[in-house]
Design an enzyme around this catalytic site. Structure first.
Site, PDB file in Angstrom:
ATOM      1  N   ASP A  38       0.686  -1.354   0.046  1.00 47.28           N
ATOM      2  CA  ASP A  38       0.005  -0.015  -0.047  1.00 47.28           C
ATOM      3  C   ASP A  38       0.693   1.384   0.043  1.00 47.28           C
ATOM      4  OD1 ASP A  38      -2.598   0.977   0.540  1.00 47.28           O
ATOM      5  OD2 ASP A  38      -1.610   2.430   1.908  1.00 47.28           O
ATOM      6  N   TYR A  57       3.273   9.821  -0.787  1.00 48.26           N
ATOM      7  CA  TYR A  57       4.374   9.071   0.007  1.00 48.26           C
ATOM      8  C   TYR A  57       5.685   9.292  -0.392  1.00 48.26           C
ATOM      9  CZ  TYR A  57       0.636   6.568   2.333  1.00 48.26           C
ATOM     10  OH  TYR A  57      -0.888   6.271   2.911  1.00 48.26           O
ATOM     11  N   LYS A  67      -2.254   5.875  -4.587  1.00 45.39           N
ATOM     12  CA  LYS A  67      -3.557   6.830  -4.294  1.00 45.39           C
ATOM     13  C   LYS A  67      -3.409   8.206  -4.932  1.00 45.39           C
ATOM     14  CE  LYS A  67      -3.562   4.717   0.294  1.00 45.39           C
ATOM     15  NZ  LYS A  67      -2.095   4.774   0.748  1.00 45.39           N
ATOM     16  N   HIS A 110      -7.512   9.946  -2.221  1.00 45.43           N
ATOM     17  CA  HIS A 110      -6.810   9.653  -0.882  1.00 45.43           C
ATOM     18  C   HIS A 110      -7.753  10.409   0.496  1.00 45.43           C
ATOM     19  CE1 HIS A 110      -2.605   9.210   0.833  1.00 45.43           C
ATOM     20  NE2 HIS A 110      -3.074   9.005   1.849  1.00 45.43           N
TER      21      HIS A 110
HETATM   22  P1  NAD Z   1       0.585   1.663  11.827  1.00 50.27           P
HETATM   23  O1  NAD Z   1      -0.357   1.558  12.731  1.00 50.27           O
HETATM   24  O2  NAD Z   1       0.700   0.515  11.166  1.00 50.27           O
HETATM   25  O3  NAD Z   1       1.673   2.274  12.915  1.00 50.27           O
HETATM   26  C1  NAD Z   1       3.267   2.068  12.384  1.00 50.27           C
HETATM   27  C2  NAD Z   1       4.251   2.111  13.515  1.00 50.27           C
HETATM   28  O4  NAD Z   1       3.943   0.947  14.337  1.00 50.27           O
HETATM   29  C3  NAD Z   1       5.706   2.099  13.049  1.00 50.27           C
HETATM   30  O5  NAD Z   1       6.256   3.286  13.032  1.00 50.27           O
HETATM   31  C4  NAD Z   1       6.336   1.152  13.940  1.00 50.27           C
HETATM   32  O6  NAD Z   1       7.073   1.987  15.020  1.00 50.27           O
HETATM   33  C5  NAD Z   1       5.085   0.869  14.877  1.00 50.27           C
HETATM   34  N1  NAD Z   1       4.968  -1.008  14.687  1.00 50.27           N
HETATM   35  C6  NAD Z   1       4.963  -1.642  13.636  1.00 50.27           C
HETATM   36  N2  NAD Z   1       4.971  -3.076  13.941  1.00 50.27           N
HETATM   37  C7  NAD Z   1       5.128  -3.070  15.292  1.00 50.27           C
HETATM   38  C8  NAD Z   1       5.299  -4.284  16.049  1.00 50.27           C
HETATM   39  N3  NAD Z   1       5.358  -5.552  15.385  1.00 50.27           N
HETATM   40  N4  NAD Z   1       5.464  -3.830  17.231  1.00 50.27           N
HETATM   41  C9  NAD Z   1       5.667  -2.819  17.768  1.00 50.27           C
HETATM   42  N5  NAD Z   1       5.537  -1.617  16.943  1.00 50.27           N
HETATM   43  C10 NAD Z   1       5.205  -1.914  15.770  1.00 50.27           C
HETATM   44  O7  NAD Z   1       0.546   3.072  11.232  1.00 50.27           O
HETATM   45  P2  NAD Z   1       0.741   3.695   9.718  1.00 50.27           P
HETATM   46  O8  NAD Z   1       2.158   3.290   8.851  1.00 50.27           O
HETATM   47  O9  NAD Z   1       0.110   5.110   9.533  1.00 50.27           O
HETATM   48  O10 NAD Z   1      -0.311   2.844   8.957  1.00 50.27           O
HETATM   49  C11 NAD Z   1      -0.286   1.508   8.172  1.00 50.27           C
HETATM   50  C12 NAD Z   1      -0.454   1.911   6.765  1.00 50.27           C
HETATM   51  O11 NAD Z   1      -1.675   2.569   6.390  1.00 50.27           O
HETATM   52  C13 NAD Z   1       0.693   2.977   6.146  1.00 50.27           C
HETATM   53  O12 NAD Z   1       1.868   2.787   5.821  1.00 50.27           O
HETATM   54  C14 NAD Z   1       0.102   3.339   4.915  1.00 50.27           C
HETATM   55  O13 NAD Z   1       0.181   2.405   4.024  1.00 50.27           O
HETATM   56  C15 NAD Z   1      -1.260   3.600   5.244  1.00 50.27           C
HETATM   57  N6  NAD Z   1      -2.035   4.745   5.536  1.00 50.27           N
HETATM   58  C16 NAD Z   1      -3.095   5.540   5.011  1.00 50.27           C
HETATM   59  C17 NAD Z   1      -3.480   6.820   5.222  1.00 50.27           C
HETATM   60  C18 NAD Z   1      -4.599   7.308   4.505  1.00 50.27           C
HETATM   61  O14 NAD Z   1      -4.793   8.460   4.846  1.00 50.27           O
HETATM   62  N7  NAD Z   1      -5.104   6.499   3.590  1.00 50.27           N
HETATM   63  C19 NAD Z   1      -2.882   7.431   6.292  1.00 50.27           C
HETATM   64  C20 NAD Z   1      -2.201   6.752   7.070  1.00 50.27           C
HETATM   65  C21 NAD Z   1      -1.605   5.401   6.875  1.00 50.27           C
END
Ligand code: NAD
Length: 278
Positions: free
Chosen positions: A45, A50, A75, A108
């Site tokens: 994704d 990004y 997106k 988005h």
């Molecule tokens: P997430 O909830 O996946 O959190 C990521 C954070 O969690 C990382 O920085 C890391 O520090 C921590 N983490 C990951 N695996 C872990 C583990 N096993 N143990 C402990 N900590 C851990 O947040 P995200 O990255 O914002 O969301 C996931 C994906 O969603 C993004 O990468 C992106 O592709 C998407 N996204 C989309 C939007 C949107 O507006 N459409 C916004 C934000 C994110």
């Protein structure tokens, strides 16, 4: 690796668990995605904003994995929703990704003050019909935005990708999606590390009961709720941990306790609110 598939309203299948690359710096994206693909992730994704589509594309090209085994989402960014701009935007994204089509293309944010999201959705329909995206959907759309785009075009989005984790469950959006056959993708599935989810007793005790980490218990909660999820980490051991969630199952009681984490007043939200992000 047997990752379950969810069938979208387009008839195409999406792997329910994938790898997200928000905030993965462009220079690191190729390595992170290469490692993710090596570990067995097949759903990536990304997004134009990004600025790491080239790195994602380089990793895909190097992997040698047949295109049909991959599921790639990108997106349309908010400043390109008007006029014919979405057509230019998808072509640029495809070029950066080195692909002929994406599996899923999303608008988005609705950015409602600009009032261009319905135009953007109409253009995504054309992009799908031109074969440049197999499935199309939206992100951060609330029921009022979803109602509007369906009224304007008659086409229901395959997915709505929204902030979703135990502390912020957006039940109004889930109800709309359920009624209309739209699948929910959870962004910020782990609360982006900003909400104290892992310490919550409902999560910590479920994790301990199954001998897994709190992150694994939360990912499992998403999967059992039927959400599509793609946690992000650039650390290989965490990428592996986040994928290793098919050897246990939360009980109905554990799921219900985690459901109960949401304070229900919106205070669990960690990202922007769609009505305020313009
Ligand atoms: P997430 O909830 O996946 O959190 C990521 C954070 O969690 C990382 O920085 C890391 O520090 C921590 N983490 C990951 N695996 C872990 C583990 N096993 N143990 C402990 N900590 C851990 O947040 P995200 O990255 O914002 O969301 C996931 C994906 O969603 C993004 O990468 C992106 O592709 C998407 N996204 C989309 C939007 C949107 O507006 N459409 C916004 C934000 C994110």
């Amino acid at each position: 690796m047997n990752i379950p598939a969810v069938t979208l309203n387009s008839g195409h299948d999406i792997p329910q668990l994938g790898f997200g690359v928000f905030l993965v710096p462009p220079a690191e994206a190729e390595q992170a995605v290469s490692e993710a693909l090596e570990l067995g992730y097949r759903h990536i994704d990304t997004a134009a904003i990004y600025r790491n589509e080239e790195g994602v594309g380089a990793a895909i090209a190097k992997s040698g994995i047949p295109r049909e085994e991959l599921f790639i989402t990108t997106k349309l960014w908010n400043d390109r929703q008007s006029g014919e701009q979405p057509h230019d935007a998808i072509r640029e994204s495809l070029e950066k990704l080195g692909l002929d089509y994406v599996d899923l293309y999303l608008t988005h944010w609705p950015t409602p003050e600009k009032d261009t999201y319905s135009n953007a959705w109409a253009k995504l329909i054309e992009i799908r019909d031109a074969g440049l995206a197999r499935s199309i959907g939206v992100s951060n759309h609330l029921p009022e935005h979803l109602d509007r785009i369906v009224k304007d075009t008659g086409v229901v989005p395959a997915v709505d990708q929204i902030e979703l984790h135990p502390a912020y469950q957006q039940r109004d959006v889930l109800a709309w999606a359920e009624q209309n056959g739209t699948k929910i993708e959870s962004w910020g599935p782990l609360g982006q590390g900003k909400y104290p989810l892992f310490e919550n007793p409902a999560v910590a005790e479920a994790a301990a009961a199954h001998g897994v980490t709190p992150a694994q218990a939360v990912i499992r909660w998403h999967l059992q709720k039927g959400f599509i999820v793609f946690p992000k980490s650039t650390r290989k051991e965490r990428m592996a941990e986040n994928l290793d969630v098919f050897g246990f199952e939360l009980t109905a009681d554990e799921v219900a306790r985690i459901d109960g984490i949401d304070p229900l007043d919106g205070s669990g939200r960690v990202g922007a609110h769609p009505l305020e992000f313009n």
